[in-house]
Design an enzyme around this catalytic site. Structure first.
Site, PDB file in Angstrom:
ATOM      1  N   LYS A   1       3.809  -0.311  11.214  1.00 56.43           N
ATOM      2  CA  LYS A   1       4.715  -0.249  10.173  1.00 56.43           C
ATOM      3  C   LYS A   1       5.844   0.864  10.299  1.00 56.43           C
ATOM      4  O   LYS A   1       5.585   2.098  10.831  1.00 56.43           O
ATOM      5  CB  LYS A   1       4.052  -0.061   8.556  1.00 56.43           C
TER       6      LYS A   1
ATOM      7  N   SER B   1       3.648  -3.957   0.501  1.00 60.11           N
ATOM      8  CA  SER B   1       4.926  -3.624   1.306  1.00 60.11           C
ATOM      9  C   SER B   1       4.655  -3.684   2.940  1.00 60.11           C
ATOM     10  O   SER B   1       5.711  -3.665   3.557  1.00 60.11           O
ATOM     11  CB  SER B   1       5.300  -2.096   0.890  1.00 60.11           C
TER      12      SER B   1
ATOM     13  N   SER C   1      -0.524  -2.126  -0.685  1.00 59.45           N
ATOM     14  CA  SER C   1       0.298  -2.705   0.545  1.00 59.45           C
ATOM     15  C   SER C   1      -0.309  -3.040   1.772  1.00 59.45           C
ATOM     16  O   SER C   1       0.428  -3.574   2.563  1.00 59.45           O
ATOM     17  CB  SER C   1       1.404  -1.561   0.773  1.00 59.45           C
TER      18      SER C   1
HETATM   19  N1  GLN Z   1       3.341  -2.973  -4.514  1.00 58.20           N
HETATM   20  C1  GLN Z   1       2.737  -1.503  -5.021  1.00 58.20           C
HETATM   21  C2  GLN Z   1       4.198  -0.718  -5.079  1.00 58.20           C
HETATM   22  O1  GLN Z   1       5.294  -1.307  -5.143  1.00 58.20           O
HETATM   23  C3  GLN Z   1       2.054  -1.020  -3.600  1.00 58.20           C
HETATM   24  C4  GLN Z   1       3.129  -0.150  -2.738  1.00 58.20           C
HETATM   25  C5  GLN Z   1       2.191   0.218  -1.491  1.00 58.20           C
HETATM   26  O2  GLN Z   1       1.078   0.286  -1.458  1.00 58.20           O
HETATM   27  N2  GLN Z   1       2.918   1.066  -0.586  1.00 58.20           N
HETATM   28  O3  GLN Z   1       4.159   0.222  -5.479  1.00 58.20           O
END
Ligand code: GLN
Length: 482
Positions: free
Chosen positions: A70, A145, A169
């Site tokens: 990532k 994400s 994420s």
């Molecule tokens: N969907 C979550 C957010 O938008 C998860 C983000 C993450 O785990 N980086 O905060």
């Protein structure tokens, strides 16, 4: 050669050992698949030059196995953008600890995976650079994400990827793409070199097509790091060792009733989750239904802590030290303002505003401090539950992957994506997302197993037993099988 596209790391290692496949052939196959498919899939922000990726063999756990990381994890000399215009062209000055460990394990890192900007989102749609599709249906999101990481693995471009998980994420995109995703215990994997979103919740975790492979990647990256004071001093573990195919003796699986019976489930997802429980019973598990009402506050607590920490962490992007700088400004203050206004996307700006609000004098007691108190209760209640059951069963998401733009006008619906995943980040415990079926429109469905701190070995053991008894990990997106 292409028979290797969906091979597990385990079988690729066997093929390499038997000399049925050479290191070079494997890397070339990976590049061939990226070149053939990724224009449409959009999983990678950058595919590194093939020659620059080659490394000498180390004989380690991931020797010669290509994967993708990532784009919020530092790789020395490579670009690092967090899918934000703010960091366009920025190059990492050092390797994250996980990158050093992957290299020591012999892994080949072929590129940077797309993501939501600064890891804020559940669909990868907030990336400033490109769209990533769900390999099962290109009109749908891969989740987020870590959407690029999940899509690349599910489409058979690589056999492993790293993502980061702050509120779900790794697990939600793994679930949407039909693969395995692990959010380790907070402090098991070093965050040194991970761009911070919410420092008290962030963990790096592996995404793979099988449980064994996931255990292998975690074995390579986990462990104490003097560069990250939140990592724990523990003996290193081979997480593949407990993968016998059977459940631990006398195993009790807890079902959080208030999660599984919450309103709003897609009926096919609901049915698949119940079918998974029946499967666990057949494998010999005792199922125990429990209630942990405070867990229902997870997403609210997450919303506040996430924004508060994000606002603080992102204060460093001021146009001075690194990243984007607006050129048109007359004064220093203008320069700060314009750089941040032009460099950040809408989602990031909204989180900075909310974060500063919930931390501000006069509001911190009402929001941030209150959220921290509920966080404490959640952890207490969850740990109590582990006196009664070995592991807990949870949905990953209430529905399968959604269409692009589905929640554009309903940001609350997007935030609710974290409903089942954020409790693990809030409480720090490890959780693995495992594929458990498909909808009638061929979209993957997933459940999570959650355990007490440092129970990754047990999570993998139980997940593996389920995986071996079910066919889901053998199914791959038809568009990617030539
Ligand atoms: N969907 C979550 C957010 O938008 C998860 C983000 C993450 O785990 N980086 O905060």
């Amino acid at each position: 050669m292409n028979t290797y596209a969906f091979s597990s790391i385990r079988s690729l290692k066997e093929a390499l050992n038997k000399k049925a496949l050479s290191r070079k052939e494997l890397l070339t196959l990976c590049y061939k698949r990226f070149n053939q498919y990724d224009k449409i899939l959009g999983s990678a922000l950058e595919l590194f030059d093939e020659q620059s990726v080659e490394r000498s063999s180390t004989g380690g756990l991931l020797d010669s196995i290509p994967g993708i990381v990532k784009d919020n994890i530092c790789q020395n000399g490579r670009q690092l953008t967090c899918a934000s215009k703010m960091l366009q062209g920025y190059k990492s000055p050092y390797d994250a600890t996980v990158i050093q460990r992957l290299h020591a394990a012999g892994a080949l890192i072929v590129g940077r995976a797309n993501m939501d900007e600064f890891a804020m989102g559940s669909s990868t749609q907030t990336s400033a650079y490109k769209k990533t599709c769900n390999p099962w249906d290109h009109s749908r999101v891969p989740g987020g994400s870590s959407g690029g990481s999940a899509a690349a693995v599910a489409a058979g471009l690589v056999s492993w990827a790293l993502g980061s998980d702050t509120g779900g994420s790794v697990r939600q995109p793994a679930g949407f793409c039909g693969i395995v995703g692990m959010k380790p215990t907070y402090g098991l994997v070093s965050r040194f070199g991970l761009v911070a979103l919410s420092s008290s919740l962030d963990q790096i975790g592996p995404l793979t097509r099988t449980v064994y492979d996931n255990a292998l990647v975690l074995s390579a990256i986990a462990g104490y790091d003097s560069q990250d004071s939140t990592t724990h001093m523990r003996a290193s573990v081979d997480y593949t060792a407990p993968l016998t195919g059977s459940l631990p003796k006398g195993f009790t699986l807890g079902v959080i009733d208030n999660a599984l019976e919450a309103p709003g489930f897609d009926p096919e997802v609901y049915e698949a989750l119940h079918e998974s429980l029946r499967q666990f019973e057949q494998l010999g598990a005792r199922i125990k239904r429990i209630k942990i009402p405070v867990m229902d506050y997870g997403v609210s607590v997450y919303f506040i802590i996430n924004r508060a920490e994000a606002a603080s962490n992102l204060a460093r992007f001021d146009g001075v030290r690194f990243g984007y700088r607006s050129e048109q400004s007359q004064t220093l203050n203008d320069m700060y303002q314009n750089s941040r206004n032009q460099g950040f996307g809408l989602e990031v700006k909204s989180r900075i505003l909310i974060g500063n609000y919930v931390l501000s004098v006069g509001h911190a007691d009402e929001f941030y401090k209150c959220a921290k108190i509920v966080q404490g209760h959640m952890r207490q209640e969850l740990l109590k539950a582990f006196h009664e059951v070995d592991l807990l069963f949870m949905p990953t998401s209430a529905a399968a992957a959604f269409k692009f733009g589905a929640f554009d006008k309903n940001s609350i619906q997007m935030d609710l994506q974290d409903y089942f995943t954020s409790p693990a980040n809030i409480t720090g415990v490890p959780t693995v997302a495992v594929p458990c079926g498909f909808t009638s429109t061929h979209l993957p469905i997933s459940f999570q197993l959650m355990g007490p701190d440092f129970s990754e070995a047990a999570l993998y053991q139980v997940a593996y037993a389920y995986e071996q008894a079910t066919p889901w990990h053998t199914m791959h997106p038809p568009l990617y099988q030539e």
